[in-house]
Design an enzyme around this catalytic site. Structure first.
Site, PDB file in Angstrom:
ATOM      1  CG  HIS A 206     -26.224  63.779 -23.287  1.00  0.00           C
ATOM      2  ND1 HIS A 206     -27.089  63.100 -22.462  1.00  0.00           N
ATOM      3  CD2 HIS A 206     -25.709  62.836 -24.128  1.00  0.00           C
ATOM      4  CE1 HIS A 206     -27.097  61.817 -22.786  1.00  0.00           C
ATOM      5  NE2 HIS A 206     -26.263  61.629 -23.794  1.00  0.00           N
TER       6      HIS A 206
ATOM      7  CG  HIS B  32      -4.893  48.301   5.347  1.00  0.00           C
ATOM      8  ND1 HIS B  32      -4.323  49.557   5.288  1.00  0.00           N
ATOM      9  CD2 HIS B  32      -6.244  48.484   5.332  1.00  0.00           C
ATOM     10  CE1 HIS B  32      -5.292  50.465   5.228  1.00  0.00           C
ATOM     11  NE2 HIS B  32      -6.453  49.844   5.256  1.00  0.00           N
TER      12      HIS B  32
END
Length: 662
Positions: free
Chosen positions: A476, A27
């Site tokens: 949950h 990059h």
């Protein structure tokens, strides 16, 4: 900009471009655009000593945009860190090289944190700034600022898009972490093109709303303007600072400058030549750097060493005047092995409980015992302290007003919490823990993975560990999360069945030097198990045995160990020989010798049943083709815990029935 500064900035650009081109991968956009800000920071504002990368009072620099790693490697090479040679740069992204594709902590000298997942470095930088503020409060005396340094983070648009940065910076502003300075590489380009397609907010206003001082440098090549902004950031002692620096991605390469194509692919041989010509670079030879540039960086490195030398003189005088503080410093910074040895030998640490008690509560008692043995223990929960039982009594809350507090309030920010915990550990001097409900460990996973990858022994307290959550229902009730963490390399997952195994889990976490540890704990009360012992430190052990060779082996964890013991009693009443194995930590069990594992789970005994009120993934290695599991095959439901265990088959009668069917 004078000529040597210009040459030095361009050296960073050229080395980065050459390394990426040689690797044919990487990059170049960030290093080309950010070279001026990085050079100005490292050369003129940052306290660091290339000859001693581990100096305790160095400023920390985290490249949150880790894809731009060649920017960091070029700086480390030019400043002379750890003999990072030109040949190392030439091996960029190659197997075994010191210069991997993204910066890796512990692999390359001078890299403060493993980065790559965008935004992660921002969260870890906040953690480092918290550690600095806390340790400064603990150790600094009048005329002796022995902990006094800054944390710098550099990232771009991608880091600011990721939610973790907002989570982390919201907390940083609330805490007033004035020694945190963020450099924002604002080039308005992402992989898919202009950021306008998905990111048009006013980032500076967002940061101002979080409580940051916001500064802007209009020209990212103006070293003087960048320097003034950094010094203005340092001058604000109430707020963290956010410096927007407007850059052009791929700066200096005529065909790529300002374009998305500069981000994540080599420039190309012709474009590298054009870059060098455009920058007025004196040679087309790959990796060429003029000797005068090396000498400039070398002189700077010598000057940087003087800052540490002065600190060493001050620290020696500090230790002489405050010998008790020197002893405390060593306790903070030399690890926890002495504490671990003390715990192992202290029989009162390993006592069975007298009554049924939730392992989350038992863990809370251990935490409050450890806090007195480990003054550097610091941590907290994602707004679930009363439920997770993670509050250290009498230790205060870390805040803008109280830097000495050891209880962290992370807020409902599980992802940032974990990154911050990593940063606190990476800083050194602090033993951190983080906590939430086990089902929300999904939010922690990316940063827990970095903990494991970096070898940072962060401790995770995950409570409400199964369908035992009950009435809150399937949203949950964790099912697949244990398998998720068990699948991760270099990560220990403990699901203890009682007080002794909870002590073992915490002992393992305290003693660990390179491996993160998760304690997966119940909401509901569990009875003390007569057979539990320090053998839990081996990850798996025989908790209830039979005479001779067993016909069946029942393997269980956590709340299901008691269930397996009761199922054994039913089978034993029928004249069947049954062994019960508690397996609080598969990963630690796998680290034991083949002989030990055979003694616990003899291969000749093939009638095996694994019992765990979570998913069955991963149990195949222990039950084999002939065995069976009593586990969850889908999501849970909303009802009282006892009803759910019965509904989903977690009864002694059902476990015995499954065993008989083998």
């Amino acid at each position: 900009m004078n000529n040597i500064d210009k040459m030095s900035v361009n050296a960073i650009r050229v080395l980065s471009a050459d390394a990426i081109q040689k690797a044919n991968s990487g990059h170049p956009g960030l290093p080309l655009g950010c070279a001026p800000m990085a050079y100005e920071l490292w050369m003129n504002h940052m306290n660091h000593n290339p000859a001693d990368p581990d100096w305790a009072n160095r400023d920390r620099f985290i490249l949150s945009g880790g894809h731009g790693s060649m920017l960091l490697y070029s700086l480390l090479h030019l400043f002379g860190y750890g003999d990072l040679s030109k040949e190392d740069l030439m091996q960029f992204r190659q197997l075994g090289a010191k210069t991997p594709g993204h910066p890796e902590y512990g692999h390359t000298v001078g890299v403060e944190a493993t980065t790559g997942p965008l935004g992660a470095g921002m969260g870890m930088a906040v953690g480092m700034a918290i550690a600095e503020a806390h340790l400064a409060e603990v150790f600094n005396k009048e005329n002796y600022p022995v902990v006094d340094h800054y944390t710098y983070a550099l990232g771009g648009d991608g880091c600011m898009m990721e939610g973790i940065s907002s989570e982390a910076f919201s907390l940083a502003g609330t805490l007033g972490l004035s020694k945190l300075i963020v450099l924002y590489d604002s080039n308005k380009i992402s992989i898919e093109g202009s950021t306008d397609i998905a990111f048009t907010e006013d980032v500076a206003k967002r940061m101002e709303a979080f409580g940051f001082q916001t500064l802007t440098v209009e020209d990212g090549t103006d070293l003087e303007a960048i320097g003034r902004a950094i010094e203005e950031a340092k001058a604000d002692t109430e707020r963290p600072s956010f410096i927007t620096i407007k850059t052009e991605i791929g700066y200096g390469c005529p065909a790529k400058q300002g374009k998305a194509s500069a981000h994540g692919e080599p420039l190309g041989v012709d474009n590298v030549e054009a870059l060098k010509e455009n920058l007025g670079w004196p040679s087309k030879e790959p990796f060429y750097v003029p000797q005068e540039v090396y000498e400039h960086f070398s002189r700077a490195a010598e000057e940087k060493a003087e800052a540490e030398a002065a600190w060493n003189v001050m620290f020696a005088a500090y230790c002489e005047e405050f010998p008790e503080m020197e002893s405390l410093w060593n306790q903070y910074f030399e690890g926890n092995q002495a504490v671990a040895e003390k715990l192992l030998a202290d029989e009162s640490f390993w006592v069975h409980g007298e009554k049924a008690e939730a392992t989350r509560s038992l863990s809370g008692k251990v935490i409050n015992r450890l806090k007195d043995l480990m003054p550097n223990l610091m941590g907290g929960s994602a707004d679930l302290g009363p439920s997770n039982k993670t509050t250290m009594n009498g230790e205060g809350e870390f805040s803008k007003e109280n830097r000495a507090g050891r209880n962290m309030h992370f807020g409902v920010r599980e992802l940032a919490m974990t990154a911050i915990g990593n940063g606190m550990m990476l800083h050194g001097g602090v033993k951190a823990f983080v906590a939430t409900f086990f089902v929300f460990s999904d939010y922690t996973k990316p940063m827990a993975r970095l903990s494991a990858l970096m070898g940072v022994p962060l401790t995770f307290v995950f409570t409400h560990d199964s369908i035992g959550v009950g009435e809150d229902g399937p949203t949950h009730e964790p099912i697949e999360q244990l398998a998720m963490f068990r699948a991760m390399p270099n990560f220990h997952v403990f699901r203890p069945c009682d007080a002794v195994e909870t002590a073992a889990a915490w002992y393992s976490a305290v003693a660990s030097e390179k491996t993160p540890t998760a304690l997966v704990l119940t909401r509901q009360n569990l009875a003390p198990m007569a057979g539990s012992s320090k053998e839990a430190l081996k990850g798996g052990y025989v908790i209830d045995d039979c005479e001779g060779t067993p016909e069946y082996i029942l393997i269980a964890t956590g709340s299901e160990v008691e269930l397996a013991v009761k199922a054994k009693a039913l089978l034993a009443a029928e004249g069947r020989s049954v062994r019960v194995v508690s397996m609080p930590c598969m990963e630690v069990f796998e680290e034991q010798s083949a002989e030990y594992k055979e003694s616990v789970l003899p291969k000749a005994v093939r009638k095996r049943v694994a019992v765990e009120a979570l998913g069955d993934f991963g149990w195949g290695r222990y039950v084999g083709l002939d065995g069976a599991t009593v586990t969850m095959q889908g999501f849970g439901a909303s009802a009282p815990a006892a009803k759910l265990f019965e509904h989903f088959g977690f009864t002694a009668e059902h476990v015995a029935e499954v065993a008989r069917s083998l």
